[in-house]
Write a protein that holds these residues in place. Structure first.
Motif, PDB file in Angstrom:
ATOM      1  N   LYS A  96       0.837  -1.200   0.000  1.00  0.00           N
ATOM      2  CA  LYS A  96       0.000   0.000   0.000  1.00  0.00           C
ATOM      3  C   LYS A  96       0.877   1.257   0.000  1.00  0.00           C
ATOM      4  CE  LYS A  96      -4.361  -1.417   0.193  1.00  0.00           C
ATOM      5  NZ  LYS A  96      -5.204  -1.277   1.382  1.00  0.00           N
ATOM      6  N   TYR A  97       1.993   1.219   0.742  1.00  0.00           N
ATOM      7  CA  TYR A  97       2.889   2.372   0.768  1.00  0.00           C
ATOM      8  C   TYR A  97       3.471   2.635  -0.623  1.00  0.00           C
ATOM      9  CZ  TYR A  97       7.199   5.010   1.428  1.00  0.00           C
ATOM     10  OH  TYR A  97       8.208   5.928   1.305  1.00  0.00           O
ATOM     11  N   ARG A  98       3.881   1.587  -1.303  1.00  0.00           N
ATOM     12  CA  ARG A  98       4.473   1.779  -2.631  1.00  0.00           C
ATOM     13  C   ARG A  98       3.436   2.301  -3.621  1.00  0.00           C
ATOM     14  NH1 ARG A  98       9.350  -2.597  -3.456  1.00  0.00           N
ATOM     15  NH2 ARG A  98      10.219  -2.320  -1.372  1.00  0.00           N
ATOM     16  N   LEU A  99       2.203   1.836  -3.489  1.00  0.00           N
ATOM     17  CA  LEU A  99       1.138   2.377  -4.327  1.00  0.00           C
ATOM     18  C   LEU A  99       0.925   3.858  -4.005  1.00  0.00           C
ATOM     19  CD1 LEU A  99      -1.109   2.053  -6.395  1.00  0.00           C
ATOM     20  CD2 LEU A  99      -2.587   1.182  -4.557  1.00  0.00           C
ATOM     21  N   THR A 100       0.999   4.201  -2.734  1.00  0.00           N
ATOM     22  CA  THR A 100       0.877   5.598  -2.326  1.00  0.00           C
ATOM     23  C   THR A 100       1.889   6.470  -3.043  1.00  0.00           C
ATOM     24  OG1 THR A 100       0.096   4.987  -0.116  1.00  0.00           O
ATOM     25  CG2 THR A 100       1.016   7.175  -0.360  1.00  0.00           C
ATOM     26  N   MET A 101       3.129   5.981  -3.146  1.00  0.00           N
ATOM     27  CA  MET A 101       4.186   6.779  -3.758  1.00  0.00           C
ATOM     28  C   MET A 101       3.945   7.023  -5.241  1.00  0.00           C
ATOM     29  SD  MET A 101       5.845   7.595  -1.196  1.00  0.00           S
ATOM     30  CE  MET A 101       7.130   8.531  -2.015  1.00  0.00           C
ATOM     31  N   THR A 102       3.185   6.156  -5.905  1.00  0.00           N
ATOM     32  CA  THR A 102       2.867   6.414  -7.308  1.00  0.00           C
ATOM     33  C   THR A 102       1.936   7.619  -7.420  1.00  0.00           C
ATOM     34  OG1 THR A 102       0.906   4.960  -7.470  1.00  0.00           O
ATOM     35  CG2 THR A 102       3.064   3.950  -7.798  1.00  0.00           C
ATOM     36  N   TYR A 103       0.981   7.745  -6.503  1.00  0.00           N
ATOM     37  CA  TYR A 103       0.092   8.907  -6.520  1.00  0.00           C
ATOM     38  C   TYR A 103       0.850  10.168  -6.125  1.00  0.00           C
ATOM     39  CZ  TYR A 103      -3.597   5.399  -6.740  1.00  0.00           C
ATOM     40  OH  TYR A 103      -4.391   4.348  -7.125  1.00  0.00           O
ATOM     41  N   TYR A 104       1.744  10.036  -5.169  1.00  0.00           N
ATOM     42  CA  TYR A 104       2.570  11.166  -4.731  1.00  0.00           C
ATOM     43  C   TYR A 104       3.404  11.697  -5.891  1.00  0.00           C
ATOM     44  CZ  TYR A 104       6.479  13.361  -2.131  1.00  0.00           C
ATOM     45  OH  TYR A 104       7.449  14.207  -1.672  1.00  0.00           O
ATOM     46  N   ARG A 105       4.006  10.791  -6.664  1.00  0.00           N
ATOM     47  CA  ARG A 105       4.822  11.198  -7.806  1.00  0.00           C
ATOM     48  C   ARG A 105       3.983  11.882  -8.884  1.00  0.00           C
ATOM     49  NH1 ARG A 105       9.547   8.036  -8.648  1.00  0.00           N
ATOM     50  NH2 ARG A 105      10.600   7.838  -6.636  1.00  0.00           N
ATOM     51  N   GLN A 106       2.684  11.546  -8.930  1.00  0.00           N
ATOM     52  CA  GLN A 106       1.802  12.148  -9.934  1.00  0.00           C
ATOM     53  C   GLN A 106       1.076  13.381  -9.398  1.00  0.00           C
ATOM     54  OE1 GLN A 106      -0.468   9.001 -12.326  1.00  0.00           O
ATOM     55  NE2 GLN A 106       0.385   7.749 -10.672  1.00  0.00           N
TER      56      GLN A 106
END
Length: 263
Positions: free
Chosen positions: A83-93
């Protein structure tokens, strides 16, 4: 898992651990053809895509990994890392609303240990619930002169319409950094703290916040995430210039940025 697939996966994992990510990605893609719903393979492919700054692709892999994860492992805290790694994809976008949601899901019901940091990051993203981050105003292109270049480039900026301030360019950093006292002076909105690791493996409490604007040359960037640190120890390295913060890669990535030294 089929023994032949397992052997290929072990080889791909070894390449991955060695940091040979291009080779590892090619190997995982071949294995994915044989085991298309293997959550571990999907997570590895997502992680490589995230590290190579392909967040949309990483998002697809991580979402698919969550769907393919066996049901008894798809509960907190067993799925917190994914879930944290998925979070970082939204953060990068710059999708901070979704990032806040998944930070909360990664944090889980009890914010203990590392989950406390995730909770702080989620609170940071919540500052942007009704605003679009990194809104850029200015010309198509502009040149910004360095005040000095050694030991690091220094430029003039203005934060929340302040007087000109000296900031270093720090390509090893993430968000813009403001000196703690400066953050108070300009009325930065704060929302949490975490313990960061910096040069020389030194630990320091790092604030999480937001400024209304930063002016750099002809550009104004609005709704900007920040970190805060005590930057007073940096100034002596710059022959008396008072360094009040740092421009880092999270801002620079919103431009086609080049750094040049003219001889």
């Amino acid at each position: 898992m089929d023994p032949a697939v397992k052997a290929q996966l072990d080889t791909a994992d070894e390449t991955y651990r060695e940091g040979k990510f291009t080779e590892a990605e090619e190997a995982y893609l071949k294995i994915k053809e044989l085991a298309p719903e293997n959550a571990m393979i999907l997570e590895r492919l997502g992680t490589i895509a995230l590290w190579e700054n392909r967040p949309e692709e990483a998002e697809r892999y991580f979402e698919e990994a969550l769907r393919c994860t066996v049901w008894y492992k798809n509960f907190w805290p067993l799925n917190a890392e994914l879930k944290y790694r998925l979070t970082m994809t939204y953060y990068r976008q710059d999708d901070f609303v979704k990032a806040a949601q998944f930070f909360r899901e990664a944090t889980g019901p009890v914010a203990i240990g590392p989950a406390r940091v995730l909770k702080s990051f989620g609170q940071h993203m919540d500052l942007f619930a009704s605003e679009t981050p990194y809104v850029i105003e200015g010309p198509e292109q502009s040149r910004i002169n360095f005040i000095v270049t050694d030991p690091l480039p220094v430029i003039e900026v203005s934060v929340n319409d302040s007087q000109p301030l000296y900031f270093i360019i720090d390509t090893g950093g993430a968000e813009i950094v403001l000196d703690k006292e400066l953050a108070d002076e300009v009325g930065a909105e704060m929302a949490g703290v975490f313990s960061g690791t910096y040069a020389g493996q030194k630990q320091a409490d790092t604030g999480l916040g937001k400024i209304d604007s930063i002016r750099i040359g002809e550009f104004v960037v609005r709704n900007v995430p920040i970190h805060t640190l005590d930057t007073s120890s940096i100034s002596p390295l710059f022959n008396g210039l008072e360094i009040r913060g740092a421009i880092s890669t999270r801002l620079l990535m919103h431009f086609l940025s080049t750094i040049e030294k003219v001889f």
